[in-house]
Design a protein around this motif. Structure first.
Motif, PDB file in Angstrom:
ATOM      1  N   UNK A 282      -3.585  13.208  -9.364  1.00  0.00           N
ATOM      2  CA  UNK A 282      -4.334  14.397  -8.944  1.00  0.00           C
ATOM      3  C   UNK A 282      -5.614  14.006  -8.209  1.00  0.00           C
ATOM      4  N   UNK A 283      -6.250  12.935  -8.705  1.00  0.00           N
ATOM      5  CA  UNK A 283      -7.493  12.479  -8.068  1.00  0.00           C
ATOM      6  C   UNK A 283      -7.246  11.908  -6.679  1.00  0.00           C
ATOM      7  N   UNK A 284      -5.992  11.548  -6.391  1.00  0.00           N
ATOM      8  CA  UNK A 284      -5.673  10.922  -5.110  1.00  0.00           C
ATOM      9  C   UNK A 284      -5.273  11.941  -4.046  1.00  0.00           C
ATOM     10  N   UNK A 285      -5.448  13.219  -4.342  1.00  0.00           N
ATOM     11  CA  UNK A 285      -5.151  14.227  -3.318  1.00  0.00           C
ATOM     12  C   UNK A 285      -6.303  14.367  -2.325  1.00  0.00           C
ATOM     13  N   UNK A 286      -7.532  14.161  -2.829  1.00  0.00           N
ATOM     14  CA  UNK A 286      -8.699  14.360  -1.955  1.00  0.00           C
ATOM     15  C   UNK A 286      -9.480  13.090  -1.679  1.00  0.00           C
ATOM     16  N   UNK A 287      -9.347  12.059  -2.527  1.00  0.00           N
ATOM     17  CA  UNK A 287     -10.056  10.781  -2.366  1.00  0.00           C
ATOM     18  C   UNK A 287     -11.559  11.003  -2.150  1.00  0.00           C
ATOM     19  N   UNK A 288     -12.243  11.378  -3.243  1.00  0.00           N
ATOM     20  CA  UNK A 288     -13.679  11.609  -3.190  1.00  0.00           C
ATOM     21  C   UNK A 288     -14.473  10.307  -3.060  1.00  0.00           C
TER      22      UNK A 288
ATOM     23  N   UNK B 198       2.917  -3.840   6.577  1.00  0.00           N
ATOM     24  CA  UNK B 198       2.751  -4.330   5.206  1.00  0.00           C
ATOM     25  C   UNK B 198       1.293  -4.278   4.784  1.00  0.00           C
ATOM     26  N   UNK B 199       0.379  -4.615   5.690  1.00  0.00           N
ATOM     27  CA  UNK B 199      -1.052  -4.574   5.371  1.00  0.00           C
ATOM     28  C   UNK B 199      -1.503  -3.135   5.109  1.00  0.00           C
ATOM     29  N   UNK B 200      -1.014  -2.177   5.889  1.00  0.00           N
ATOM     30  CA  UNK B 200      -1.358  -0.776   5.670  1.00  0.00           C
ATOM     31  C   UNK B 200      -0.804  -0.269   4.331  1.00  0.00           C
ATOM     32  N   UNK B 201       0.422  -0.669   4.030  1.00  0.00           N
ATOM     33  CA  UNK B 201       1.040  -0.211   2.777  1.00  0.00           C
ATOM     34  C   UNK B 201       0.313  -0.786   1.567  1.00  0.00           C
ATOM     35  N   UNK B 202       0.013  -2.091   1.608  1.00  0.00           N
ATOM     36  CA  UNK B 202      -0.720  -2.712   0.500  1.00  0.00           C
ATOM     37  C   UNK B 202      -2.090  -2.062   0.322  1.00  0.00           C
ATOM     38  N   UNK B 203      -2.809  -1.853   1.442  1.00  0.00           N
ATOM     39  CA  UNK B 203      -4.131  -1.230   1.359  1.00  0.00           C
ATOM     40  C   UNK B 203      -4.075   0.173   0.800  1.00  0.00           C
ATOM     41  N   UNK B 204      -3.056   0.941   1.197  1.00  0.00           N
ATOM     42  CA  UNK B 204      -2.911   2.308   0.683  1.00  0.00           C
ATOM     43  C   UNK B 204      -2.692   2.304  -0.825  1.00  0.00           C
ATOM     44  N   UNK B 205      -1.817   1.437  -1.298  1.00  0.00           N
ATOM     45  CA  UNK B 205      -1.539   1.372  -2.738  1.00  0.00           C
ATOM     46  C   UNK B 205      -2.775   0.915  -3.515  1.00  0.00           C
ATOM     47  N   UNK B 206      -3.461  -0.102  -2.981  1.00  0.00           N
ATOM     48  CA  UNK B 206      -4.651  -0.611  -3.668  1.00  0.00           C
ATOM     49  C   UNK B 206      -5.754   0.443  -3.697  1.00  0.00           C
ATOM     50  N   UNK B 207      -5.914   1.202  -2.611  1.00  0.00           N
ATOM     51  CA  UNK B 207      -6.917   2.275  -2.582  1.00  0.00           C
ATOM     52  C   UNK B 207      -6.613   3.340  -3.631  1.00  0.00           C
ATOM     53  N   UNK B 208      -5.335   3.642  -3.839  1.00  0.00           N
ATOM     54  CA  UNK B 208      -4.960   4.589  -4.886  1.00  0.00           C
ATOM     55  C   UNK B 208      -5.361   4.057  -6.262  1.00  0.00           C
ATOM     56  N   UNK B 209      -5.160   2.761  -6.458  1.00  0.00           N
ATOM     57  CA  UNK B 209      -5.549   2.179  -7.748  1.00  0.00           C
ATOM     58  C   UNK B 209      -7.047   2.271  -8.001  1.00  0.00           C
ATOM     59  N   UNK B 210      -7.862   1.951  -6.991  1.00  0.00           N
ATOM     60  CA  UNK B 210      -9.319   2.041  -7.152  1.00  0.00           C
ATOM     61  C   UNK B 210      -9.757   3.489  -7.374  1.00  0.00           C
ATOM     62  N   UNK B 211      -9.146   4.428  -6.660  1.00  0.00           N
ATOM     63  CA  UNK B 211      -9.519   5.833  -6.832  1.00  0.00           C
ATOM     64  C   UNK B 211      -9.168   6.328  -8.233  1.00  0.00           C
TER      65      UNK B 211
ATOM     66  N   UNK C  60      -9.071   4.483 -10.978  1.00  0.00           N
ATOM     67  CA  UNK C  60     -10.039   3.893 -11.908  1.00  0.00           C
ATOM     68  C   UNK C  60     -11.348   4.685 -11.904  1.00  0.00           C
ATOM     69  N   UNK C  61     -11.830   5.021 -10.722  1.00  0.00           N
ATOM     70  CA  UNK C  61     -13.118   5.725 -10.626  1.00  0.00           C
ATOM     71  C   UNK C  61     -13.014   7.167 -11.124  1.00  0.00           C
ATOM     72  N   UNK C  62     -11.832   7.779 -10.981  1.00  0.00           N
ATOM     73  CA  UNK C  62     -11.684   9.169 -11.410  1.00  0.00           C
ATOM     74  C   UNK C  62     -11.791   9.334 -12.917  1.00  0.00           C
ATOM     75  N   UNK C  63     -11.643   8.241 -13.658  1.00  0.00           N
ATOM     76  CA  UNK C  63     -11.710   8.311 -15.120  1.00  0.00           C
ATOM     77  C   UNK C  63     -13.105   8.035 -15.652  1.00  0.00           C
ATOM     78  N   UNK C  64     -14.089   7.878 -14.758  1.00  0.00           N
ATOM     79  CA  UNK C  64     -15.442   7.507 -15.183  1.00  0.00           C
ATOM     80  C   UNK C  64     -16.451   8.560 -14.746  1.00  0.00           C
ATOM     81  N   UNK C  65     -17.604   8.490 -15.380  1.00  0.00           N
ATOM     82  CA  UNK C  65     -18.721   9.349 -14.983  1.00  0.00           C
ATOM     83  C   UNK C  65     -19.596   8.605 -13.979  1.00  0.00           C
TER      84      UNK C  65
ATOM     85  N   UNK D 114     -17.034  -0.469 -10.844  1.00  0.00           N
ATOM     86  CA  UNK D 114     -16.845  -0.171  -9.418  1.00  0.00           C
ATOM     87  C   UNK D 114     -17.919   0.794  -8.922  1.00  0.00           C
ATOM     88  N   UNK D 115     -18.158   1.857  -9.690  1.00  0.00           N
ATOM     89  CA  UNK D 115     -19.174   2.829  -9.284  1.00  0.00           C
ATOM     90  C   UNK D 115     -20.559   2.196  -9.251  1.00  0.00           C
ATOM     91  N   UNK D 116     -20.845   1.326 -10.221  1.00  0.00           N
ATOM     92  CA  UNK D 116     -22.147   0.639 -10.235  1.00  0.00           C
ATOM     93  C   UNK D 116     -22.300  -0.252  -9.005  1.00  0.00           C
TER      94      UNK D 116
END
Length: 638
Positions: free
Chosen positions: A240-246, A292-305, A307-312, A381-383
């Motif tokens: 859900x957090x990956x729909x808007x990528x804040x 392949x570079x675009x696909x890897x980056x897209x997947x990794x960006x989803x992972x970082x987003x 992680x951050x969506x679960x934090x304050x 990550x946020x820090x």
């Protein structure tokens, strides 16, 4: 054997390895000082390592019950079992560098070091008594043995010893506790290649990432593991957090090189994923050179987003400066002594990258209070985003001259490659199976099968003889019939089910009669084996006479006339009423029949796994491929 140590298995979490370092008798250095010394000594290895789930971390554990005070830790390795074996290597080297310490390692399977050397363990060692027996001491693997004679002072009960008992034995009788050479060789092979193996486990790949993630990974390269895990284990709520990528919008993306472990890279690559249209992440066509570079980056960006969506949100001042800690100077000096910076000029880009990795390791593994609450990767990550600045134009300039990524052809394994890997693994476990050295002696095959049949099997399974030369195979008819009689009863040859029922009734009726002649019973028991043997021979003779008039005997290979074979049976060549030699009763060549049937079964497998190859390989016998079958296959292809 299955995982040794029920208690150890219960203490360890799933996919986690537990390590404990105990001071042996005479070790008086404070535990905290020892822990700091260990981390400083091995910092060059640990600072550059990327862990799958959790890092190697030591803390002081007070005494509790039978467990003395020690230094210990637990690391979850997840899907990357190489993390576990790297820790085994570390623990062994720690006991070599700090000889006043003895170390034990176990996981949710228990004593997994014993599993690695299962083919060579002594028979007395089992999961029920393996607790507190396996230790690294002075860089060598030790197994606390059972006492050989009741008179020894250090006798231990068949159950597991206490840790204090084990440590006392290690300090006073370490030579007697040293594990056998084959056991140590098996374990040491598994951890051979370190520390060079660390660099071989990395995979560097181009990724098209948001600039913020590039800046974060430069500060903390190990966060790539948490991001991959977040993407790999995602659920619909996470997406859900990956729909808007804040946090990491796709507007400012640059090409960069990211260092993964091979396990992390494989997890990211093998997942099929299509981004949400609302996310703004789009992929070029698969034919694009940078797909392949675009696909890897897209997947990794989803992972970082995720992680951050679960934090304050975190305040900018939440990052602790490691430079204010007085231990940092000693830590940095130790790194320089161990050539951690590899001759890089102070202030250069590579030097600063290594320095940031060292600061990260120091902050999270050396100075982290034992009672502190773990900071989530998302908070870090946020820090870092709030305390790190980056120049987008500078990142784009660097993207223009990136080094090439590593070849990922290791992801694909052909059937031939798999066969070769299996052969190499087999040769490492059983060097005698090497085809260049193995002589395919059919007589050895027959002897191995005889040895296997003569072994006693229990509820734990059948014992596999690894070599037919271990002992001469004998068969004592009298002992066999005596054992058979003890199982079936005195008059077993004349009893059927009705007789057994009548005998039980008779026994109940005579329950009170206890004045039988003991001497007569003993004499009857002495005469029993001879009677049973004679009865069995009589049955065998009658069966031979009946089979002589059938075609059953023609299905077996028999001995040639005039040839005497010790290995063949000779029990059928005499005692017939006719007095003339019957050609149907020519002694059977047991070895010839055994080998012929085994080879026929092996050939029927057509190169696949089957009962014949499984039984033979479990006994250390390896047959060559059927050359006739291979030749006919080649002709068929032509």
């Amino acid at each position: 054997m299955e995982g040794g140590g029920r208690a150890a298995a219960a203490a360890a979490a799933e996919d986690a390895v537990r390590y404990r370092l105990f001071p042996v008798a005479g070790g008086e250095a404070p535990l905290r000082r020892l822990a700091e010394g260990i981390l400083l000594r091995f910092a060059p290895l640990l600072a550059a390592y990327i862990w799958q789930r959790q890092p190697f971390r030591l803390r002081c554990v007070p005494a509790r019950g039978d467990t003395p005070a020690h230094i210990g830790g637990t690391t979850q390795f997840g899907d990357n079992v190489e993390d576990e074996w790297f820790i085994v290597y570390l623990v062994r080297e720690i006991t070599r560098e700090f000889p006043e310490l003895a170390a034990s390692v176990d996981d949710d399977d228990g004593e997994f070091l014993l599993i690695e050397a299962a083919d060579f363990l002594p028979k007395w060692l089992s999961p029920d008594n393996s607790d507190n027996r396996v230790f690294f001491y002075k860089g060598e693997l030790h197994i606390i043995p059972l006492a050989e004679t009741p008179g020894q002072e250090w006798e231990l009960t068949p159950s597991s010893p206490t840790i204090s008992q084990a440590l006392t034995l290690l300090s006073t009788r370490s030579d007697e506790c040293l594990a056998a050479t084959p056991i140590r060789t098996s374990v040491y092979k598994r951890i051979s290649g370190y520390p060079e193996k660390i660099q071989a486990s990395f995979h560097r790949a181009h990724c098209y990432l948001p600039a913020g993630i590039v800046a974060v990974l430069r500060q903390r390269p190990s966060l790539v593991a948490a991001a991959v895990q977040a993407f790999y284990l995602r659920d619909p709520v996470d997406l859900r957090a990956c729909r808007s990528f804040q946090i990491f919008p796709p507007d400012e993306r640059v090409m960069t090189v990211v260092t993964f472990t091979k396990c992390l890279y494989a997890q990211l690559m093998q997942q099929k994923f299509v981004p949400d249209r609302r996310s703004g992440y789009t992929l070029p066509p698969p034919s694009h050179p940078q797909y392949k570079a675009h696909e890897l980056g897209m997947k990794l960006a989803h992972g970082f987003e995720i992680l951050c969506s679960k934090c304050r949100k975190v305040s900018p001042g939440s990052k602790i400066s490691v430079l204010s800690n007085p231990l940092w100077a000693r830590f940095l000096s130790s790194l320089k002594e161990k050539n951690y910076f590899k001759g890089e000029m102070e202030g250069s880009a590579k030097y600063l990258e290594l320095l940031r990795m060292a600061e990260d390791y120091f902050q999270h593994s050396v100075t982290k209070p034992e009672s502190s609450v773990a900071v989530s990767p998302g908070d870090e990550i946020l820090t870092l985003l709030q305390t790190t600045t980056f120049d987008l134009k500078e990142l784009e300039k660097e993207a223009a001259c990136l080094p090439p990524g590593d070849d990922d052809s290791w992801l694909e394994i052909s059937p031939d490659d798999l066969d070769q890997m299996l052969k190499e693994a087999t040769n490492q476990s059983h060097p005698s199976s090497n085809e260049e050295e193995q002589k395919y002696d059919l007589e050895a095959l027959a002897e191995s099968m005889k040895a296997f049949v003569s072994k006693v099997s229990t509820h734990e399974g059948a014992e596999m003889p690894w070599s037919s030369d271990e002992a001469h195979v004998t068969f004592d008819v009298d002992s066999f019939t005596s054992a058979l009689d003890r199982i079936l009863g005195a008059d077993s040859e004349e009893l059927d089910s009705d007789d057994l029922d009548e005998e039980e009734e008779f026994d109940f009726s005579d329950e009170g009669d206890e004045d039988l002649d003991v001497e007569n019973q003993r004499q009857a028991q002495k005469a029993l084996p001879n009677e049973v043997t004679g009865s069995l021979k009589s049955y065998m003779k009658e069966m031979d006479c009946e089979l002589a008039h059938t075609n059953v005997g023609r299905s077996f290979s028999t001995q040639k006339k005039g040839v005497s074979s010790v290995k063949a049976t000779t029990s059928q060549n005499a005692g017939h009423d006719s007095g003339t030699e019957d050609t149907e009763l020519t002694p059977i060549d047991l070895d010839m029949n055994l080998v012929a049937n085994m080879l026929e079964s092996y050939s029927a497998q057509a190169g696949l796994a089957g009962p014949a190859s499984n039984i033979l390989q479990s006994m250390g016998v390896y047959l060559p491929e059927n050359a006739d079958h291979i030749e006919s296959s080649k002709k068929g292809e032509e």
